[in-house]
Design an enzyme around this catalytic site. Structure first.
Site, short mmCIF file in Angstrom:
data_model
loop_
_atom_site.label_atom_id
_atom_site.label_comp_id
_atom_site.label_asym_id
_atom_site.label_seq_id
_atom_site.Cartn_x
_atom_site.Cartn_y
_atom_site.Cartn_z
N ASP A 1 5.51 -16.85 2.37
CA ASP A 1 4.84 -18.11 2.06
C ASP A 1 5.91 -19.13 1.65
OD1 ASP A 1 5.45 -17.84 -0.69
OD2 ASP A 1 3.36 -17.81 -1.34
N GLY B 1 1.97 -11.16 -5.30
CA GLY B 1 0.74 -11.46 -4.56
C GLY B 1 0.79 -10.98 -3.13
N HIS C 1 10.78 8.60 -0.87
CA HIS C 1 9.67 9.31 -1.51
C HIS C 1 8.30 8.80 -1.10
CE1 HIS C 1 12.21 11.03 -5.08
NE2 HIS C 1 12.73 11.29 -3.89
N ASN C 2 8.19 7.51 -0.76
CA ASN C 2 6.89 6.92 -0.49
C ASN C 2 6.68 6.56 0.98
OD1 ASN C 2 7.81 5.30 -3.39
ND2 ASN C 2 6.16 6.82 -3.40
N ARG D 1 6.24 18.02 -1.30
CA ARG D 1 5.61 17.25 -2.38
C ARG D 1 5.53 15.77 -2.03
NH1 ARG D 1 9.96 15.73 -6.76
NH2 ARG D 1 11.84 15.99 -5.51
N HIS D 2 6.54 15.24 -1.35
CA HIS D 2 6.50 13.82 -0.97
C HIS D 2 5.55 13.59 0.20
CE1 HIS D 2 9.53 13.04 -3.88
NE2 HIS D 2 10.42 13.82 -3.28
N CYS E 1 6.86 -13.87 -1.22
CA CYS E 1 6.22 -15.06 -1.77
C CYS E 1 7.05 -15.47 -2.99
CB CYS E 1 4.75 -14.80 -2.11
SG CYS E 1 4.44 -13.57 -3.41
N THR F 1 6.89 -14.64 -6.21
CA THR F 1 7.27 -13.49 -7.04
C THR F 1 7.34 -12.18 -6.26
OG1 THR F 1 4.98 -12.96 -7.61
CG2 THR F 1 6.17 -14.50 -9.08
N GLY F 2 6.71 -12.14 -5.10
CA GLY F 2 6.59 -10.91 -4.34
C GLY F 2 5.34 -10.12 -4.72
#
Length: 148
Positions: A9, A71, A99-100, A134-135, A66, A68-69
């Site tokens: 944005d 939103g 991990h994610n 586990r991940h 954006c 702040t990152g």
């Protein structure tokens, strides 16, 4: 060659220029979905545009930003199939991938980070998704949460 999609944005218009220059310097292709000025736009619209393009295929990952990152990362994470991380440093960026299995990064154009956004992108980009059970199990649970 890696292919990255990016959308921001007005609060991250200047940061987007830096990110694109950095990614192109690495030899990657960047699809810039905007914005192309500092005129006000709504970050959910930009997140949706990037996420929809990513989900059509052909991208290694996406980047949104954006002011702040926050939103735009919340918006991106509302889209089924997107796992958007908002890293605060290179360790968090690397862990988001390892991990994610994050497929998007979010940044704030008005945030003073302790490490550069470019360094965080590199840490994310260089990381390998963990194959530890586990991940994988946790990512499967994340994915299942978005399904209706």
């Amino acid at each position: 060659m890696k292919r990255i999609v990016i959308a921001v944005d007005h609060g991250a218009f200047e940061l987007k220029k830096r990110i694109i220059a950095h990614i192109e310097k690495k030899g990657y292709e960047v699809d810039d979905l905007g914005v192309f000025s500092t005129d006000s736009v709504d970050y959910p619209d930009m997140a949706k545009k990037a996420c929809d393009a990513f989900l059509q295929g052909g991208y290694d990952y996406g980047i949104v930003a954006c002011g702040t990152g926050i939103g735009i990362s919340i918006s991106a994470n509302k889209v089924d199939g997107i796992r958007c991380a908002l890293p605060q440093n290179t360790f968090a960026a690397r862990m988001a991938r390892e991990h994610n299995n994050a497929n998007f990064l979010a940044f704030g154009g008005r945030i003073d980070y302790p490490e550069s956004v470019e360094a965080m992108i590199d840490a994310f980009d260089d990381a390998q998704v963990s194959q530890e059970e586990r991940h994988r199990r946790r990512v499967e649970k994340l994915n299942a949460m978005g399904k209706k």
